[in-house]
Design a protein around this motif. Structure first.
Motif, short mmCIF file in Angstrom:
data_model
loop_
_atom_site.label_atom_id
_atom_site.label_comp_id
_atom_site.label_asym_id
_atom_site.label_seq_id
_atom_site.Cartn_x
_atom_site.Cartn_y
_atom_site.Cartn_z
N LEU A 94 1.78 3.04 25.57
CA LEU A 94 1.38 2.24 24.41
C LEU A 94 2.63 1.98 23.60
O LEU A 94 3.36 2.91 23.25
N ASP A 95 2.90 0.69 23.27
CA ASP A 95 4.19 0.39 22.66
C ASP A 95 4.21 0.49 21.13
O ASP A 95 5.22 0.84 20.53
N TYR A 96 3.09 0.20 20.45
CA TYR A 96 3.07 0.29 18.99
C TYR A 96 1.63 0.32 18.50
O TYR A 96 0.69 0.01 19.25
N ILE A 97 1.47 0.68 17.23
CA ILE A 97 0.17 0.56 16.56
C ILE A 97 0.43 0.06 15.15
O ILE A 97 1.56 0.08 14.65
N TYR A 98 -0.64 -0.42 14.50
CA TYR A 98 -0.60 -0.73 13.08
C TYR A 98 -1.58 0.18 12.35
O TYR A 98 -2.68 0.45 12.84
N VAL A 99 -1.16 0.67 11.20
CA VAL A 99 -2.03 1.51 10.38
C VAL A 99 -2.05 0.97 8.95
O VAL A 99 -1.14 0.24 8.53
N GLN A 100 -3.10 1.33 8.23
CA GLN A 100 -3.19 1.00 6.80
C GLN A 100 -3.08 2.30 6.01
O GLN A 100 -3.77 3.27 6.30
N ARG A 101 -2.16 2.30 5.05
CA ARG A 101 -1.94 3.48 4.22
C ARG A 101 -2.47 3.24 2.81
O ARG A 101 -2.14 2.23 2.17
N SER A 102 -3.27 4.16 2.32
CA SER A 102 -3.78 4.10 0.94
C SER A 102 -2.78 4.77 0.00
O SER A 102 -2.20 5.80 0.33
N ILE A 103 -2.59 4.15 -1.15
CA ILE A 103 -1.66 4.67 -2.16
C ILE A 103 -2.33 4.53 -3.53
O ILE A 103 -3.35 3.85 -3.66
N PRO A 104 -1.79 5.18 -4.56
CA PRO A 104 -2.34 4.98 -5.91
C PRO A 104 -2.28 3.50 -6.30
O PRO A 104 -1.36 2.78 -5.94
N GLU A 105 -3.29 3.06 -7.03
CA GLU A 105 -3.38 1.64 -7.40
C GLU A 105 -2.22 1.23 -8.30
O GLU A 105 -1.84 1.94 -9.22
N ASN A 106 -1.65 0.06 -7.97
CA ASN A 106 -0.58 -0.54 -8.77
C ASN A 106 -1.04 -1.90 -9.27
O ASN A 106 -1.83 -2.59 -8.61
N THR A 107 -0.53 -2.31 -10.43
CA THR A 107 -0.88 -3.60 -11.03
C THR A 107 0.39 -4.34 -11.41
O THR A 107 1.32 -3.75 -11.99
N ILE A 108 0.45 -5.61 -11.07
CA ILE A 108 1.55 -6.47 -11.50
C ILE A 108 0.97 -7.72 -12.13
O ILE A 108 -0.10 -8.20 -11.75
N THR A 109 1.67 -8.24 -13.14
CA THR A 109 1.25 -9.47 -13.81
C THR A 109 2.33 -10.52 -13.62
O THR A 109 3.51 -10.28 -13.94
N LEU A 110 1.95 -11.68 -13.11
CA LEU A 110 2.89 -12.76 -12.83
C LEU A 110 2.63 -13.92 -13.78
O LEU A 110 1.49 -14.33 -13.97
N ASP A 111 3.71 -14.44 -14.36
CA ASP A 111 3.63 -15.65 -15.16
C ASP A 111 3.81 -16.83 -14.22
O ASP A 111 4.91 -17.12 -13.76
N ILE A 112 2.72 -17.50 -13.90
CA ILE A 112 2.74 -18.56 -12.89
C ILE A 112 3.56 -19.75 -13.35
O ILE A 112 4.14 -20.48 -12.54
N GLN A 113 3.67 -19.97 -14.64
CA GLN A 113 4.36 -21.15 -15.16
C GLN A 113 5.87 -21.02 -15.15
O GLN A 113 6.58 -21.98 -15.45
N THR A 114 6.41 -19.86 -14.84
CA THR A 114 7.86 -19.67 -14.88
C THR A 114 8.41 -19.32 -13.51
O THR A 114 9.27 -18.46 -13.37
N LYS A 115 7.90 -19.97 -12.48
CA LYS A 115 8.31 -19.65 -11.12
C LYS A 115 9.79 -19.92 -10.88
O LYS A 115 10.45 -19.22 -10.12
N LYS A 116 10.34 -20.94 -11.55
CA LYS A 116 11.74 -21.31 -11.31
C LYS A 116 12.71 -20.28 -11.88
O LYS A 116 13.85 -20.18 -11.42
#
Length: 231
Positions: A94-116
């Motif tokens: 078997l060459d590889y697998i994918y797993v999902q890791r649970s971590i403590p919840e994180n929050t980010i806030t993005l200002d959509i109007q200032t992408k540049k």
């Protein structure tokens, strides 16, 4: 020979084998070490003879059940191939697998109007590295309706396949899930999440898990009983 091998905290075991005059069956299983991880995808399973010849495999349903309800254990699919007529060992890999890791919840806030004038945002991902380096907004057509989408460009370790962002909807208790992947034109890793409105000024995204690839290979040598195809 051992019918189990451990590498990178992942154990592959040859769970079941069967032989008839018409076919051979092998079924590898996977056990994970870390309780905050679950298996999400198997890679490629191969079976090779001692001379390097590779058998053509047919993937079949798993045999047996996980009666212990152990989330760290996966029975895996069975694979059938031509009957074995020699005493030479086979290498099941078997060459590889994918797993999902649970971590403590994180929050980010993005200002959509200032992408540049985007300021890079470092994302906590345990022992992996990930930084949001930019964002872009576009629209996609879903059932003849134009849906605004926010694309996040992320500089991350190559093992990472998804960061499971989601946004809680204003109108009800539902959530919007992000989709991540490689942009084929540029080979950039990015995550897309639908916006609730094309007038939306900010996006508050949360994540408490991510998916990543663990490379093997995991290899087991198994010596089958030779079957006389002429009997």
């Amino acid at each position: 020979n051992s019918l189990s091998v451990t590498k990178n905290d992942v154990t592959m075991t040859l769970l079941h084998t069967a032989q008839t005059e018409g076919s051979t069956m092998v079924q590898p299983s996977i056990s994970l070490k870390h309780e905050n991880e679950t298996l999400t995808q198997y890679g490629w399973v191969t079976v090779k003879a001692s001379d390097g010849r590779q058998y053509a495999l047919r993937r079949d349903y798993p045999y047996g059940f996980n009666l212990t309800d152990d989330i760290l254990f996966s029975t895996g699919n069975a694979y059938t191939f031509a009957p074995v007529t020699t005493e030479s060992p086979l290498t099941i890999s078997l060459d590889y697998i994918y797993v999902q890791r649970s971590i403590p919840e994180n929050t980010i806030t993005l200002d959509i109007q200032t992408k540049k004038s985007f300021t890079p945002i470092k994302l906590p991902l345990d022992d992996f590295s990930a930084v949001i380096t930019g964002a872009a907004e576009y629209s996609e057509t879903v059932e003849k309706e134009e849906i605004p989408v926010l694309r996040l460009f992320i500089d991350t370790d190559p093992e990472i396949s998804a960061i499971n962002f989601y946004e809680e909807m204003d109108s009800d208790s539902g959530v919007i899930q992000a989709e991540c992947g490689i942009i084929t034109d540029t080979d950039d890793f990015a995550c897309d999440i639908q916006l609730q409105s094309d007038q939306q000024e900010k996006a508050t995204l949360k994540y408490k898990s991510f998916d990543y690839r663990i490379d093997g290979p995991w290899e087991i040598n198994w010596t089958p009983v030779p079957i006389d195809a002429g009997e």
